[in-house]
Design a protein around this motif. Structure first.
Motif, PDB file in Angstrom:
ATOM      1  N   SER A  93      88.823  32.801 -41.298  1.00 20.49           N
ATOM      2  CA  SER A  93      87.998  33.819 -40.639  1.00 20.49           C
ATOM      3  C   SER A  93      88.860  34.631 -39.834  1.00 20.49           C
ATOM      4  CB  SER A  93      87.105  32.777 -39.724  1.00 20.49           C
ATOM      5  OG  SER A  93      86.243  33.887 -38.711  1.00 20.49           O
ATOM      6  N   PHE A  94      89.027  35.984 -39.894  1.00 17.75           N
ATOM      7  CA  PHE A  94      90.037  36.665 -39.502  1.00 17.75           C
ATOM      8  C   PHE A  94      89.142  37.679 -38.258  1.00 17.75           C
ATOM      9  CE2 PHE A  94      93.157  37.389 -43.013  1.00 17.75           C
ATOM     10  CZ  PHE A  94      93.614  35.976 -43.015  1.00 17.75           C
ATOM     11  N   PHE A  95      89.681  38.103 -37.418  1.00 22.19           N
ATOM     12  CA  PHE A  95      89.198  38.894 -36.368  1.00 22.19           C
ATOM     13  C   PHE A  95      88.632  39.997 -36.995  1.00 22.19           C
ATOM     14  CE2 PHE A  95      89.591  42.566 -33.303  1.00 22.19           C
ATOM     15  CZ  PHE A  95      88.627  42.085 -32.386  1.00 22.19           C
ATOM     16  N   LEU A  96      89.404  41.164 -37.752  1.00 23.69           N
ATOM     17  CA  LEU A  96      89.168  42.205 -38.484  1.00 23.69           C
ATOM     18  C   LEU A  96      88.151  42.041 -39.642  1.00 23.69           C
ATOM     19  CD1 LEU A  96      92.363  44.369 -38.013  1.00 23.69           C
ATOM     20  CD2 LEU A  96      90.316  44.387 -36.620  1.00 23.69           C
ATOM     21  N   GLY A  97      88.914  41.182 -40.462  1.00 23.44           N
ATOM     22  CA  GLY A  97      88.046  41.070 -41.687  1.00 23.44           C
ATOM     23  C   GLY A  97      86.912  39.882 -41.677  1.00 23.44           C
ATOM     24  N   GLY A  98      86.746  39.205 -40.446  1.00 24.17           N
ATOM     25  CA  GLY A  98      85.610  38.563 -40.737  1.00 24.17           C
ATOM     26  C   GLY A  98      85.994  37.414 -41.753  1.00 24.17           C
TER      27      GLY A  98
ATOM     28  N   HIS B 265      78.253  44.657 -45.609  1.00 29.85           N
ATOM     29  CA  HIS B 265      78.819  45.172 -46.811  1.00 29.85           C
ATOM     30  C   HIS B 265      79.804  44.161 -47.237  1.00 29.85           C
ATOM     31  CE1 HIS B 265      81.530  46.809 -43.844  1.00 29.85           C
ATOM     32  NE2 HIS B 265      82.481  46.920 -44.765  1.00 29.85           N
ATOM     33  N   LEU B 266      80.617  44.467 -48.647  1.00 28.99           N
ATOM     34  CA  LEU B 266      81.760  43.790 -48.876  1.00 28.99           C
ATOM     35  C   LEU B 266      82.953  45.014 -49.085  1.00 28.99           C
ATOM     36  CD1 LEU B 266      83.330  41.582 -50.695  1.00 28.99           C
ATOM     37  CD2 LEU B 266      82.633  42.791 -52.545  1.00 28.99           C
ATOM     38  N   HIS B 267      84.125  44.475 -48.339  1.00 26.88           N
ATOM     39  CA  HIS B 267      85.274  45.431 -48.284  1.00 26.88           C
ATOM     40  C   HIS B 267      86.043  44.489 -49.324  1.00 26.88           C
ATOM     41  CE1 HIS B 267      88.340  47.543 -46.748  1.00 26.88           C
ATOM     42  NE2 HIS B 267      89.171  46.665 -46.524  1.00 26.88           N
ATOM     43  N   TRP B 268      86.431  45.356 -50.473  1.00 27.76           N
ATOM     44  CA  TRP B 268      87.272  44.642 -51.493  1.00 27.76           C
ATOM     45  C   TRP B 268      88.711  45.119 -51.536  1.00 27.76           C
ATOM     46  CZ3 TRP B 268      87.564  46.243 -57.305  1.00 27.76           C
ATOM     47  CH2 TRP B 268      88.175  45.266 -58.042  1.00 27.76           C
ATOM     48  N   ILE B 269      89.735  44.361 -51.396  1.00 19.55           N
ATOM     49  CA  ILE B 269      91.053  45.000 -51.354  1.00 19.55           C
ATOM     50  C   ILE B 269      91.717  44.654 -52.700  1.00 19.55           C
ATOM     51  CG2 ILE B 269      93.437  44.520 -50.113  1.00 19.55           C
ATOM     52  CD1 ILE B 269      91.588  44.110 -47.515  1.00 19.55           C
ATOM     53  N   THR B 270      92.648  45.256 -53.230  1.00 22.11           N
ATOM     54  CA  THR B 270      93.551  44.887 -54.339  1.00 22.11           C
ATOM     55  C   THR B 270      95.060  45.074 -53.866  1.00 22.11           C
ATOM     56  OG1 THR B 270      93.250  47.095 -55.372  1.00 22.11           O
ATOM     57  CG2 THR B 270      91.961  45.232 -55.925  1.00 22.11           C
TER      58      THR B 270
ATOM     59  N   THR C 196      93.087  55.923 -36.173  1.00 20.75           N
ATOM     60  CA  THR C 196      93.688  55.031 -36.018  1.00 20.75           C
ATOM     61  C   THR C 196      94.162  54.231 -37.086  1.00 20.75           C
ATOM     62  OG1 THR C 196      91.586  53.508 -35.956  1.00 20.75           O
ATOM     63  CG2 THR C 196      92.552  54.259 -33.833  1.00 20.75           C
ATOM     64  N   SER C 197      93.874  54.333 -38.454  1.00 21.18           N
ATOM     65  CA  SER C 197      93.941  53.683 -39.582  1.00 21.18           C
ATOM     66  C   SER C 197      93.481  54.333 -40.658  1.00 21.18           C
ATOM     67  CB  SER C 197      93.446  52.287 -39.594  1.00 21.18           C
ATOM     68  OG  SER C 197      92.031  52.210 -39.554  1.00 21.18           O
ATOM     69  N   ARG C 198      93.857  53.741 -42.043  1.00 20.07           N
ATOM     70  CA  ARG C 198      93.228  54.199 -43.157  1.00 20.07           C
ATOM     71  C   ARG C 198      92.509  53.117 -43.662  1.00 20.07           C
ATOM     72  NH1 ARG C 198      94.520  58.738 -45.961  1.00 20.07           N
ATOM     73  NH2 ARG C 198      96.243  59.927 -45.025  1.00 20.07           N
ATOM     74  N   HIS C 199      91.478  53.579 -44.479  1.00 18.26           N
ATOM     75  CA  HIS C 199      90.736  52.445 -45.081  1.00 18.26           C
ATOM     76  C   HIS C 199      91.566  51.761 -46.236  1.00 18.26           C
ATOM     77  CE1 HIS C 199      87.039  51.359 -47.438  1.00 18.26           C
ATOM     78  NE2 HIS C 199      86.691  50.162 -46.467  1.00 18.26           N
ATOM     79  N   MET C 200      91.926  50.781 -46.494  1.00 15.62           N
ATOM     80  CA  MET C 200      92.640  50.536 -47.542  1.00 15.62           C
ATOM     81  C   MET C 200      92.054  49.455 -48.593  1.00 15.62           C
ATOM     82  SD  MET C 200      95.397  52.206 -47.124  1.00 15.62           S
ATOM     83  CE  MET C 200      96.751  51.147 -47.983  1.00 15.62           C
ATOM     84  N   GLY C 201      90.631  49.892 -48.832  1.00 17.48           N
ATOM     85  CA  GLY C 201      89.942  49.004 -49.872  1.00 17.48           C
ATOM     86  C   GLY C 201      88.654  49.792 -50.113  1.00 17.48           C
ATOM     87  N   THR C 202      87.781  49.272 -50.992  1.00 19.80           N
ATOM     88  CA  THR C 202      86.659  49.931 -51.532  1.00 19.80           C
ATOM     89  C   THR C 202      85.398  49.196 -50.728  1.00 19.80           C
ATOM     90  OG1 THR C 202      87.722  50.724 -53.300  1.00 19.80           O
ATOM     91  CG2 THR C 202      85.183  50.699 -53.420  1.00 19.80           C
ATOM     92  N   ASP C 203      84.490  49.896 -50.188  1.00 24.22           N
ATOM     93  CA  ASP C 203      83.530  49.017 -49.703  1.00 24.22           C
ATOM     94  C   ASP C 203      82.000  49.145 -50.677  1.00 24.22           C
ATOM     95  OD1 ASP C 203      84.650  48.517 -47.416  1.00 24.22           O
ATOM     96  OD2 ASP C 203      83.728  49.723 -46.239  1.00 24.22           O
TER      97      ASP C 203
ATOM     98  N   LEU D  76      86.282  40.674 -48.112  1.00 24.09           N
ATOM     99  CA  LEU D  76      86.202  40.471 -46.349  1.00 24.09           C
ATOM    100  C   LEU D  76      84.824  40.770 -45.989  1.00 24.09           C
ATOM    101  CD1 LEU D  76      89.236  41.106 -47.121  1.00 24.09           C
ATOM    102  CD2 LEU D  76      89.277  42.628 -45.262  1.00 24.09           C
ATOM    103  N   HIS D  77      84.563  40.308 -45.060  1.00 24.51           N
ATOM    104  CA  HIS D  77      83.249  40.348 -44.284  1.00 24.51           C
ATOM    105  C   HIS D  77      82.205  39.454 -44.714  1.00 24.51           C
ATOM    106  CE1 HIS D  77      85.132  43.604 -42.187  1.00 24.51           C
ATOM    107  NE2 HIS D  77      85.260  44.397 -43.144  1.00 24.51           N
ATOM    108  N   LEU D  78      82.651  38.300 -45.195  1.00 29.12           N
ATOM    109  CA  LEU D  78      81.533  37.559 -46.011  1.00 29.12           C
ATOM    110  C   LEU D  78      80.496  36.776 -45.067  1.00 29.12           C
ATOM    111  CD1 LEU D  78      83.846  35.952 -48.770  1.00 29.12           C
ATOM    112  CD2 LEU D  78      82.341  37.999 -48.982  1.00 29.12           C
TER     113      LEU D  78
END
Length: 304
Positions: free
Chosen positions: A225-230, A278-283, A196-203, A246-248
């Protein structure tokens, strides 16, 4: 890094010929005014990777020139370099090869266009298979779809606005956690048997409550507070660069705060669509999401 914070419009100077003692490689127009005819574009690396940052260099820029450019629809922010001018650029993960680079050079009332097409290195990203709660993998209803669109628009607004913020960092970017990487950028995500998607960050691994650090100096633009990103935090570092966390479980900053490299901005959590803490980090460069490893790599080598 010793360079000063640049403006969106950069007055470039050609230093290479001055160091060698040779004449400037700048063509002269019929009226005697300098032009940018002798300047040339260079991509570093020569074959940028899909989904990664790279550097655009302009060599042989005449004194007093103003440079403007775009790659993949995103403005470039040029800075002085030893032999001309340089800017970071982003190759989208789905970009076709070759990637077009266009720069305009304004000097003495004359505008010249510089352009090149650089081949891209194909990125073969892996496929990951995950199992999540049905409410996260089922097609969203209209209300949820509207919510996720609204949240995406908020994040996109931060990215667009970063092009209007002067560059705020002077040191290389750092990892937000010194922890094991559990999921790399770009991998395909198969949720409950369907890609369904690509993982557009680093965990990054971490227990709930472990500290999360700002990757560099910047201004906090979004805490929500986001639905997907928490629970999320978005930091604008200026000159088009944005990082998101994300997911903090806790957000320890507020919108408008200026944070320094290494400041604790939140804590690892398991909010939003996750399989565990975990931490999802986006740039992002503008609205182009790139591999965080390329940001670390490009700024670590930027010690001029």
């Amino acid at each position: 890094m010793t360079r000063s914070i640049p403006l969106l419009l950069f007055m470039a100077t050609a230093f290479a010929s001055a160091r060698s003692g040779a004449a400037s490689p700048v063509a002269m127009s019929p009226g005697g005014w300098q032009s940018c005819d002798g300047a040339r574009l260079v991509a570093d690396p020569e074959r940028p990777r899909q989904g990664a940052l790279f550097r655009v260099a302009v060599r042989g820029v005449p004194s007093g020139a103003e440079l403007h450019g775009k790659v993949a629809g995103e403005p470039l922010h040029f800075e002085r370099s030893a032999d001309g001018a340089e800017a970071l650029a982003a190759a989208p993960i789905d970009a076709s090869s070759p990637l077009r680079i266009v720069v305009t050079c304004l000097v003495a009332g004359r505008t010249d266009s510089l352009a090149m097409s650089t081949p891209l290195a194909v990125a073969n990203y892996p496929l990951e298979r995950l199992s999540v709660a049905p409410r996260f993998s089922a097609p969203p209803d209209s209300a949820l779809a509207a919510r996720t669109r609204r949240e995406s628009a908020l994040a996109a607004e931060v990215s667009r606005g970063s092009h209007q913020t002067p560059r705020l960092w002077t040191e290389p970017f750092r990892r937000p956690r010194e922890a094991r990487v559990t999921s790399v950028f770009g991998s395909g995500r198969e949720f409950n048997g369907k890609v369904t998607s690509r993982h557009m960050g680093t965990d990054y691994a971490g227990a709930v409550g472990a500290p999360v650090h700002a990757a560099n100096r910047g201004v906090v633009r979004l805490v929500d507070s986001f639905f997907l990103g928490g629970n999320v935090v978005y930091i604008d570092h200026g000159a088009g660069m944005v990082t998101a966390y994300l997911h903090l479980s806790a957000q320890d900053v507020a919108v408008g705060d200026t944070v320094q490299r290494g400041d604790v901005i939140g804590k690892v959590g398991a909010t939003g669509r996750v399989t565990g803490p975990h931490l999802h980090w986006i740039t992002r460069y503008g609205n182009v999401t790139v591999d965080p490893a390329s940001l670390l790599r490009m700024t670590a080598s930027d010690q001029r």
